[in-house]
Design an enzyme around this catalytic site. Sequence first.
Site, mmCIF file in Angstrom:
data_model
loop_
_atom_site.group_PDB
_atom_site.id
_atom_site.type_symbol
_atom_site.label_atom_id
_atom_site.label_comp_id
_atom_site.label_asym_id
_atom_site.label_seq_id
_atom_site.Cartn_x
_atom_site.Cartn_y
_atom_site.Cartn_z
ATOM 1 N N HIS A 177 0.800 -1.239 0.000
ATOM 2 C CA HIS A 177 0.000 0.000 0.000
ATOM 3 C C HIS A 177 0.830 1.285 0.000
ATOM 4 O O HIS A 177 0.290 2.355 -0.280
ATOM 5 C CB HIS A 177 -0.908 0.051 1.241
ATOM 6 C CG HIS A 177 -1.962 -1.018 1.269
ATOM 7 N ND1 HIS A 177 -2.822 -1.239 0.229
ATOM 8 C CD2 HIS A 177 -2.287 -1.919 2.233
ATOM 9 C CE1 HIS A 177 -3.643 -2.247 0.543
ATOM 10 N NE2 HIS A 177 -3.324 -2.677 1.751
ATOM 11 N N TYR A 338 -3.998 -11.311 9.912
ATOM 12 C CA TYR A 338 -4.096 -10.783 11.282
ATOM 13 C C TYR A 338 -4.466 -11.826 12.325
ATOM 14 O O TYR A 338 -4.562 -11.509 13.509
ATOM 15 C CB TYR A 338 -5.038 -9.559 11.280
ATOM 16 C CG TYR A 338 -4.506 -8.564 10.276
ATOM 17 C CD1 TYR A 338 -3.442 -7.729 10.597
ATOM 18 C CD2 TYR A 338 -4.963 -8.561 8.956
ATOM 19 C CE1 TYR A 338 -2.874 -6.895 9.650
ATOM 20 C CE2 TYR A 338 -4.400 -7.728 8.000
ATOM 21 C CZ TYR A 338 -3.356 -6.895 8.352
ATOM 22 O OH TYR A 338 -2.773 -6.088 7.409
HETATM 23 ZN ZN LIG Z 1 -4.561 -6.822 3.422
#
Ligand SMILES: [Zn+2]
Length: 411
Positions: A177, A338
């Site tokens: 990102h 996560y």
């Molecule tokens: Zn992601």
Amino acid sequence: MNALRRLAQYAQAMNRVILTHSTLLTALKDHLPSNKQRQTIVDGLLYAYQLDQECEILPIAPMEWALLEQYHDADFIQELTRPRDVIDQQSENYKTMQECINDEFEELDDDEQELSSSVQDEKFGLSFDCYPFPFMRYYVNLTAASTIQLARRLVNSTNETESRRTIGINWYGGRHHCHRSRCSGFCYVNDVVLGITTIRKMCSGGVFYLDLDLHNGDGVAEAFKFSKKVSTCSVHRHDVGFFPVGTGRLDVSVAGMYNVPTRRGLTDEDMLWIIENIVLKLIEKHQPDYLVVQLGCDGLALDPNNEWNMTIQGYSSVMRLLLGNVGLPIMVLGGGGYNHTEVAKCWTFVTGTLLGYGVDKFDEIPEHRQLDHYESDGFMFWTDSNLHPRKMRNGNDLEYLQHLKSHLLSL
Ligand SMILES: [Zn+2]
């Protein structure tokens, strides 16, 4: 060489698998606010199964700071990598970390003074989900170094050994990102862009980048939007307001920059359909020389994002499908994820797949320092909940997938 001829050659020999390693980078990645302690859990499982012993280990060394400017703007890098002693001291193991850093970065560090500049931090995205954390500058250096150094090794190895496919794995990488001069979405540096740029500098051919993270690989797509030699394809969850907001729509795809926006509930079968019917066709169209895959696994059914419904074996099947149909050297990178023990299992299993192992190798989790994290799984690799998808509505019917295909293949 023609990719199909290469594939036929590769089929005769085992893959040459290179795996990055740095004890210091593992410790630094454990400080990342979005994934505290994740890297130690991932490394722990990979080494517990002794997969490292079957790979060629590529030790990662600190790199010249100036290499970050091969993509990022100088003023952004200056802000990102300035000393922040007060924040560093918040680390629980400050002294040990500082000693390791002094050893490894000895020749690269100068005596810069700490400057306070919270206004600059805002400008470069160093706030909200990307706030400064202890030893951030060293994390940035080594994360970028890991993908750049693997990219160099991948190209050199491919040039040396025509008859074996080289696969480079860097679970430290995949920070897709980050923009040219702004951090975003837990990504403080775009190692993917730096790695692909490194490949491009070393060979005349093209690179195909496939991003399978739950979130759109916006930073990488933006970097290569106008490149004739680098094509990007991101398969991601898309909805109004879903991160990264305002990106990844089907209708902004162009030839060489493809968005595959999916709906909630995507299964292994859907992903395999997309790879077979869309991605492989695009790879064939662009005839690249290298394939780079970002394998963030926040699309697992057990990930707290709760958006896709994929399984560990689904990600592995995707890699097998790619290996069986694309005769190119491959660089595999990490990314999001996560549920830390499930990420460790997923990347360990995929590493095993790339080395030729099947499901049976992974059973009771071997004794190692991170074993306690698996107590709720009964210390087993496979559990009822990670073997099967969850009960969840799937918005991706065949009609929708066909619609994505016909649009993307017409570009
Ligand atoms: Zn992601």
